[in-house]
Design an enzyme around this catalytic site. Structure first.
Site, mmCIF file in Angstrom:
data_model
loop_
_atom_site.group_PDB
_atom_site.id
_atom_site.type_symbol
_atom_site.label_atom_id
_atom_site.label_comp_id
_atom_site.label_asym_id
_atom_site.label_seq_id
_atom_site.Cartn_x
_atom_site.Cartn_y
_atom_site.Cartn_z
ATOM 1 N N ASP A 185 0.861 -1.185 0.000
ATOM 2 C CA ASP A 185 0.000 0.000 0.000
ATOM 3 C C ASP A 185 0.895 1.231 0.000
ATOM 4 O O ASP A 185 1.431 1.619 1.044
ATOM 5 C CB ASP A 185 -0.925 0.015 1.218
ATOM 6 C CG ASP A 185 -1.999 1.102 1.118
ATOM 7 O OD1 ASP A 185 -1.735 2.140 0.462
ATOM 8 O OD2 ASP A 185 -3.092 0.910 1.679
ATOM 9 N N ARG A 246 -13.041 -4.716 -5.119
ATOM 10 C CA ARG A 246 -13.711 -4.300 -6.348
ATOM 11 C C ARG A 246 -13.236 -5.213 -7.483
ATOM 12 O O ARG A 246 -12.058 -5.558 -7.572
ATOM 13 C CB ARG A 246 -13.379 -2.842 -6.701
ATOM 14 C CG ARG A 246 -13.986 -1.806 -5.777
ATOM 15 C CD ARG A 246 -15.497 -1.725 -5.926
ATOM 16 N NE ARG A 246 -16.054 -0.599 -5.175
ATOM 17 C CZ ARG A 246 -16.374 -0.639 -3.891
ATOM 18 N NH1 ARG A 246 -16.147 -1.756 -3.207
ATOM 19 N NH2 ARG A 246 -16.906 0.412 -3.296
ATOM 20 N N ASP A 270 -16.106 -12.168 -3.609
ATOM 21 C CA ASP A 270 -17.382 -11.557 -3.242
ATOM 22 C C ASP A 270 -17.782 -10.479 -4.236
ATOM 23 O O ASP A 270 -18.915 -10.027 -4.214
ATOM 24 C CB ASP A 270 -17.295 -10.961 -1.826
ATOM 25 C CG ASP A 270 -18.641 -10.434 -1.341
ATOM 26 O OD1 ASP A 270 -19.638 -11.178 -1.448
ATOM 27 O OD2 ASP A 270 -18.695 -9.277 -0.865
ATOM 28 N N GLU A 275 -22.565 -8.242 -12.165
ATOM 29 C CA GLU A 275 -23.424 -8.316 -10.994
ATOM 30 C C GLU A 275 -24.804 -7.779 -11.361
ATOM 31 O O GLU A 275 -24.924 -6.946 -12.254
ATOM 32 C CB GLU A 275 -22.826 -7.503 -9.831
ATOM 33 C CG GLU A 275 -21.511 -8.075 -9.306
ATOM 34 C CD GLU A 275 -20.982 -7.333 -8.071
ATOM 35 O OE1 GLU A 275 -21.593 -6.330 -7.673
ATOM 36 O OE2 GLU A 275 -19.967 -7.762 -7.522
ATOM 37 N N HIS A 294 -21.552 -10.398 -3.530
ATOM 38 C CA HIS A 294 -21.322 -9.037 -3.031
ATOM 39 C C HIS A 294 -22.119 -8.784 -1.747
ATOM 40 O O HIS A 294 -22.848 -7.793 -1.624
ATOM 41 C CB HIS A 294 -21.681 -7.998 -4.098
ATOM 42 C CG HIS A 294 -20.897 -6.718 -3.953
ATOM 43 N ND1 HIS A 294 -20.582 -5.912 -5.014
ATOM 44 C CD2 HIS A 294 -20.370 -6.111 -2.851
ATOM 45 C CE1 HIS A 294 -19.903 -4.853 -4.597
ATOM 46 N NE2 HIS A 294 -19.766 -4.965 -3.281
#
Length: 321
Positions: A185, A246, A270, A275, A294
């Site tokens: 990160d 995402r 997920d 979707e 999701h």
């Protein structure tokens, strides 16, 4: 003032808002209706006479703002991508959202997926429920135990891509498993990484060394396609990949190929490029992949959290006026 609330909302949050305004509460989970069509939403807002709008996934764009002129807008999401934030800011409309309202929920689902894939829990359950598996002799018993040999999370390396609210909560929970945590990160400081006894790593090193890779990046241009064919190819054949972030952060086609060709050991997903998810999802063909539609943030607790965050922020604003 009158509020139209279409987001799932806890009664404690409703009670706070009712001290300051009339409230029309129609959760989309109760009505089964999401206002993705702007014209339909405008008609609903005008019919209710609402000037306070609190939504979860309904669209509030320039057209809605022009037609309805809301006085307060709230979005019960950590990242309110369904709101035209720039236009709201330009019009100086008070705007509130609910950062980290489901961080714990998503983190817990991520850990559950890791345990599931590591120990073949769903695959075992499917096999026993199929009605086609019976232990009739010693060979069947040996086959059962051989087929479902798992691995332990304890002692492994877990790579966390993105140490935001959710990534941090995942890391906190992993500490009890006695794992080594690698963090990629570029936006997080060393102090935060030290809090979870993590080690900073570049993305290539993380992908190469991790036994479990879990994606928790924020949606921004820099993260689109972050995990592509090259990054996936760096993973060990015994490693597993998890995405509760995402879908556009990863090349889903390349992940599919890697699983199909046995280049990685499994996955938990997920979020998906298509979707809502139903039984046609292509990853469902793999026994070593856990697929959820999701629902990472969908808990009763997260609804209460988002409601109280939203209601208290609006109350604070009204009391300051």
């Amino acid at each position: 003032m009158k509020a139209l609330i279409t987001a799932p909302f806890h009664e404690e949050g409703l009670d706070i808002l009712k001290k300051y305004m009339d409230v029309k509460y129609e959760s989309w989970k109760d009505t089964g209706k999401l206002y993705m069509n702007t014209d339909a939403f405008i008609e609903k807002i005008k019919r209710e006479g609402a000037d306070v709008l609190i939504v979860e996934a309904d669209i509030i764009d320039e057209e809605v703002l022009d037609a309805c002129d809301p006085r307060i807008i709230g979005c019960c999401r950590g990242n309110p991508v369904n709101i035209d934030a720039e236009e709201v800011k330009k019009r100086d409309i008070p705007f509130f959202h609910t950062p980290a309202r489901n961080a714990e929920a998503v983190a817990e689902l991520t850990i559950a997926m890791m345990l599931d894939v590591a120990r073949h829990i769903i695959e075992i359950d499917r096999t026993l429920r199929s009605g086609e598996f019976f232990v009739e002799d010693e060979k069947d018993l040996v086959d059962l135990y051989t087929r479902f040999v798992g691995v332990e999370i304890s002692g492994k390396k877990v790579g966390i891509v993105g140490l935001g609210n959710i990534g941090f909560e995942v890391a906190k929970r992993l500490k009890g498993f006695d794992v080594e945590i690698l963090v990629y990160d570029p936006y997080v400081d060393d102090e935060k990484i030290n809090k979870i006894n993590g080690k900073r790593a570049d993305l290539d090193t993380l992908m190469k060394e991790s036994d479990f890779v879990t994606l928790h990046t924020s949606p921004m241009p820099e993260t689109e396609g972050l995990i592509g064919k090259r990054e996936i190819s760096l993973m060990k054949p015994t490693a597993c990949f998890f995405n509760t972030s995402r879908s556009y952060c990863i090349d889903e086609d390349e992940l599919y190929k890697a699983i199909e060709e046995g280049k990685i050991a499994g996955a938990g997903l997920d979020v998906h490029s298509v979707e809502p998810v139903d039984s046609n999802n292509r990853f469902l063909k793999f026994d070593n992949v856990v697929v959820t539609p999701h629902v990472g943030g969908q808990t009763r607790d997260s609804i209460k959290k988002q409601s109280l965050i939203m209601a208290k922020e609006i109350e604070k604003y009204l009391l300051k006026k």
